[in-house]
Design an enzyme around this catalytic site. Structure first.
Site, PDB file in Angstrom:
ATOM      1  N   GLU A  33      -6.348  -2.405   1.629  1.00 54.71           N
ATOM      2  CA  GLU A  33      -5.640  -2.478   2.903  1.00 54.71           C
ATOM      3  C   GLU A  33      -4.390  -1.595   2.864  1.00 54.71           C
ATOM      4  O   GLU A  33      -3.690  -1.539   1.859  1.00 54.71           O
ATOM      5  CB  GLU A  33      -5.263  -3.921   3.209  1.00 54.71           C
ATOM      6  N   CYS A  48       2.737   1.702   4.353  1.00 54.45           N
ATOM      7  CA  CYS A  48       2.808   0.911   3.123  1.00 54.45           C
ATOM      8  C   CYS A  48       1.505   1.128   2.348  1.00 54.45           C
ATOM      9  O   CYS A  48       0.425   0.759   2.809  1.00 54.45           O
ATOM     10  CB  CYS A  48       2.998  -0.558   3.492  1.00 54.45           C
ATOM     11  N   CYS A  78      -3.744  -6.770  -9.192  1.00 51.25           N
ATOM     12  CA  CYS A  78      -2.548  -6.486  -9.988  1.00 51.25           C
ATOM     13  C   CYS A  78      -2.692  -7.217 -11.319  1.00 51.25           C
ATOM     14  O   CYS A  78      -3.250  -8.314 -11.355  1.00 51.25           O
ATOM     15  CB  CYS A  78      -1.305  -6.987  -9.236  1.00 51.25           C
ATOM     16  N   CYS A 106       3.207 -12.410 -10.316  1.00 48.40           N
ATOM     17  CA  CYS A 106       4.416 -12.953  -9.685  1.00 48.40           C
ATOM     18  C   CYS A 106       4.009 -14.183  -8.882  1.00 48.40           C
ATOM     19  O   CYS A 106       3.031 -14.143  -8.117  1.00 48.40           O
ATOM     20  CB  CYS A 106       5.077 -11.893  -8.810  1.00 48.40           C
ATOM     21  N   CYS A 128       3.443 -14.190  -4.966  1.00 46.14           N
ATOM     22  CA  CYS A 128       2.731 -13.035  -4.379  1.00 46.14           C
ATOM     23  C   CYS A 128       1.232 -13.303  -4.324  1.00 46.14           C
ATOM     24  O   CYS A 128       0.632 -13.691  -5.333  1.00 46.14           O
ATOM     25  CB  CYS A 128       3.018 -11.793  -5.222  1.00 46.14           C
ATOM     26  N   CYS A 137       4.184  -8.110   3.491  1.00 46.23           N
ATOM     27  CA  CYS A 137       4.282  -7.982   2.035  1.00 46.23           C
ATOM     28  C   CYS A 137       3.657  -9.178   1.358  1.00 46.23           C
ATOM     29  O   CYS A 137       3.900 -10.317   1.730  1.00 46.23           O
ATOM     30  CB  CYS A 137       5.746  -7.982   1.604  1.00 46.23           C
TER      31      CYS A 137
HETATM   32  N1  SAH Z   1       4.128  -4.410  -7.292  1.00 53.07           N
HETATM   33  C1  SAH Z   1       5.251  -3.804  -6.711  1.00 53.07           C
HETATM   34  C2  SAH Z   1       5.036  -3.309  -5.299  1.00 53.07           C
HETATM   35  C3  SAH Z   1       4.207  -4.148  -4.385  1.00 53.07           C
HETATM   36  S1  SAH Z   1       4.877  -5.654  -3.807  1.00 53.07           S
HETATM   37  C4  SAH Z   1       6.424  -4.739  -6.766  1.00 53.07           C
HETATM   38  O1  SAH Z   1       6.254  -5.902  -7.110  1.00 53.07           O
HETATM   39  O2  SAH Z   1       7.539  -4.284  -6.481  1.00 53.07           O
HETATM   40  C5  SAH Z   1       6.062  -5.180  -2.552  1.00 53.07           C
HETATM   41  C6  SAH Z   1       7.162  -6.221  -2.360  1.00 53.07           C
HETATM   42  O3  SAH Z   1       6.675  -7.402  -1.702  1.00 53.07           O
HETATM   43  C7  SAH Z   1       7.770  -6.686  -3.663  1.00 53.07           C
HETATM   44  O4  SAH Z   1       9.174  -6.748  -3.580  1.00 53.07           O
HETATM   45  C8  SAH Z   1       7.192  -8.068  -3.787  1.00 53.07           C
HETATM   46  O5  SAH Z   1       7.953  -8.853  -4.648  1.00 53.07           O
HETATM   47  C9  SAH Z   1       7.192  -8.535  -2.363  1.00 53.07           C
HETATM   48  N2  SAH Z   1       6.328  -9.690  -2.094  1.00 53.07           N
HETATM   49  C10 SAH Z   1       5.213 -10.059  -2.740  1.00 53.07           C
HETATM   50  N3  SAH Z   1       4.701 -11.187  -2.193  1.00 53.07           N
HETATM   51  C11 SAH Z   1       5.517 -11.556  -1.185  1.00 53.07           C
HETATM   52  C12 SAH Z   1       5.510 -12.622  -0.251  1.00 53.07           C
HETATM   53  N4  SAH Z   1       4.534 -13.519  -0.238  1.00 53.07           N
HETATM   54  N5  SAH Z   1       6.506 -12.680   0.659  1.00 53.07           N
HETATM   55  C13 SAH Z   1       7.472 -11.721   0.676  1.00 53.07           C
HETATM   56  N6  SAH Z   1       7.524 -10.699  -0.177  1.00 53.07           N
HETATM   57  C14 SAH Z   1       6.564 -10.602  -1.114  1.00 53.07           C
HETATM   58 FE1  SF4 Z   2       1.933  -7.376  -8.603  1.00 53.84          FE
HETATM   59 FE2  SF4 Z   2       2.619  -8.853  -6.477  1.00 53.84          FE
HETATM   60 FE3  SF4 Z   2       4.132  -8.895  -8.668  1.00 53.84          FE
HETATM   61 FE4  SF4 Z   2       4.102  -6.676  -7.129  1.00 53.84          FE
HETATM   62  S1  SF4 Z   2       4.851  -8.708  -6.527  1.00 53.84           S
HETATM   63  S2  SF4 Z   2       3.944  -6.795  -9.380  1.00 53.84           S
HETATM   64  S3  SF4 Z   2       1.943  -6.705  -6.450  1.00 53.84           S
HETATM   65  S4  SF4 Z   2       2.006  -9.623  -8.518  1.00 53.84           S
END
Ligand code: SAH
Ligand code: SF4
Length: 411
Positions: free
Chosen positions: A124, A137, A144, A148, A151, A382
């Site tokens: 996506e 984006c 991944c 996290c 996420c 995000c």
């Molecule tokens: N993996 C990279 C880039 C992709 S995530 C990273 O972690 O930076 C892009 C952003 O979205 C990151 O700051 C991540 O922490 C945030 N993000 C992930 N899940 C989210 C959620 N459920 N709500 C808000 N932000 C989120």
């Molecule tokens: Fe991976 Fe989501 Fe963590 Fe970004 S925020 S490093 S996409 S698990």
């Protein structure tokens, strides 16, 4: 509740498929100039002494004019066009789905064939139009390796890294769909200035950790910022990392784009839980790498992303700790209201809490925009992107919509 305009009627799908699509031939998209020259010579259709000139021609067609069919390259002889088409592909991925949110945000589901990169994948990509700019984006991986805890992508195992072609194709295909390449009657050679473009900015904030796919990301971003091609300014490209410390200096030195750090916590205990890569590269190492980021200045600040999680990291003491932690770093702070997903235990902070937090860091001298959630009706926010293999079941989607109506996580 907002309405989703879904353009994926069967007719539209056929129209998408009718476009030249990726065949099982090697693609010329995503190669450096040197690699493209080598590929042309190795195919036997371009003599070595012509390679440089042909690369220049093709580069212009691919990245300035945005053509996806050799037949459109009218300053190249018919025979050569046919030979190129026989050996190489410059097609786009299949557009499986295109959704447009009531706020203008668009989300595409692209399907890429397997090629040499493992299995076929669907990813996506999201486009967010705003006053004076349009941000794309882009994803760097399917799934991944990191986990996290807030996420949605993190709940999905890594399927595979995207190739440089696949990373770049997200930009090319989005520009196709937005009518963002010069018209046929634009004078040959015209490079559209970034200000006049629909996609004026790109952020590597889709699925995946870009610094765990460094070479492909580097190649794609250097092509996206190449002055004789797509020519996006490096200041309009932001790479977001969860904190892969050993690759941060290289990102500045070899790619030279803007850096965003997914910080989310100001002490190691909490960050270990939220962003587990912190156990490998704790805050003191991350902050040191940020301070040493090549090119860092007041004009080229690092963005620190901070997801607002209710009763987890959103107190005034957290705001104070954040200001203290970032002291001395030219920084912007981006507060992201948490976007909920089915099965998560987190909730978004209350709006008043977010504002109080933002006020504190604003008063401390930081620009700290609260990222307005966009495209929520099409789950384009995000942390909500997933690949087809792991897309939400209908029941999950309904549960999520119910959560949104109930106001959880609304910003
Ligand atoms: N993996 C990279 C880039 C992709 S995530 C990273 O972690 O930076 C892009 C952003 O979205 C990151 O700051 C991540 O922490 C945030 N993000 C992930 N899940 C989210 C959620 N459920 N709500 C808000 N932000 C989120
Ligand atoms: Fe991976 Fe989501 Fe963590 Fe970004 S925020 S490093 S996409 S698990």
């Amino acid at each position: 509740m907002t309405l989703t305009l879904d353009l994926t009627t069967p007719d539209r799908r056929d129209a998408f498929r009718a476009k030249p699509s990726l065949a099982e031939k090697p693609s010329l998209i995503g190669l450096t100039r040197a690699e493209m020259g080598e590929a042309l010579v190795a195919s036997g259709i371009v003599p070595e002494r012509q390679a440089k000139m042909r690369v220049q021609q093709l580069w212009h067609w691919l990245y300035v004019r945005g053509v996806s069919d050799f037949a459109d390259m009218f300053n190249i002889s018919k025979d050569l066009r046919a030979a190129l088409a026989k050996h190489f592909s410059i097609g786009r991925p299949e557009i499986v789905e295109e959704q447009i949110s009531s706020d203008g945000t668009r989300k595409w589901l692209f399907r890429f064939p397997a090629r040499g990169a493992g299995r076929p994948v669907e990813i996506e990509t999201v486009y967010i139009p705003e006053e004076g700019r349009g941000t794309l984006c882009i994803s760097s991986q399917v799934g991944c390796t990191l986990t996290c805890s807030f996420c949605h992508t993190g709940t999905q195992k890594l399927v595979r890294n995207l190739t440089s072609e696949e990373i770049l194709a997200q930009l090319l295909t989005a520009r196709d769909r937005l009518g963002d390449f010069p018209d046929r009657d634009t004078p040959d050679g015209a490079i559209v200035p970034a200000e006049g473009r629909k996609v004026s900015n790109i952020v590597m904030m889709g699925m995946g950790e870009p610094l765990y796919n460094f070479e492909a990301v580097k190649k794609a971003l250097l092509i996206a910022s190449d002055g004789d091609g797509l020519s996006l300014s490096k200041r309009r490209i932001t790479l977001s990392t969860s904190g892969v410390v050993p690759e941060i200096a290289r990102t500045g030195a070899e790619i030279g784009v803007m850096l965003a750090i997914s910080l989310h916590a100001t002490n190691d205990d909490l960050r270990d839980l939220l962003v587990p890569i912190n156990k490998n590269f704790p805050l003191n190492e991350l902050i040191a790498a940020c301070k040493a980021y090549p090119g860092l200045s007041n004009a080229k600040r690092i963005t620190f992303e901070y997801v607002m999680l209710k009763d987890v990291n959103d107190s005034l003491d957290d705001a104070k700790a954040l200001v203290k932690l970032l002291r001395g770093i030219p920084a912007k702070i981006n507060l992201i209201p948490f976007n909920p997903w089915p099965g998560t235990n987190y909730q978004c902070s209350d709006w008043e809490t977010i504002e109080r937090f933002a006020d504190y860091i604003n008063n401390a001298g930081y620009a700290s925009p609260i990222r307005t959630p966009r495209g929520r009706d099409i789950l384009a926010a995000c942390g909500q992107l997933k690949s087809e293999s792991e897309r939400m079941k209908k029941t999950e989607r309904l549960a999520l919509e119910a959560m949104m109506i109930a106001g959880h996580g609304e910003g």
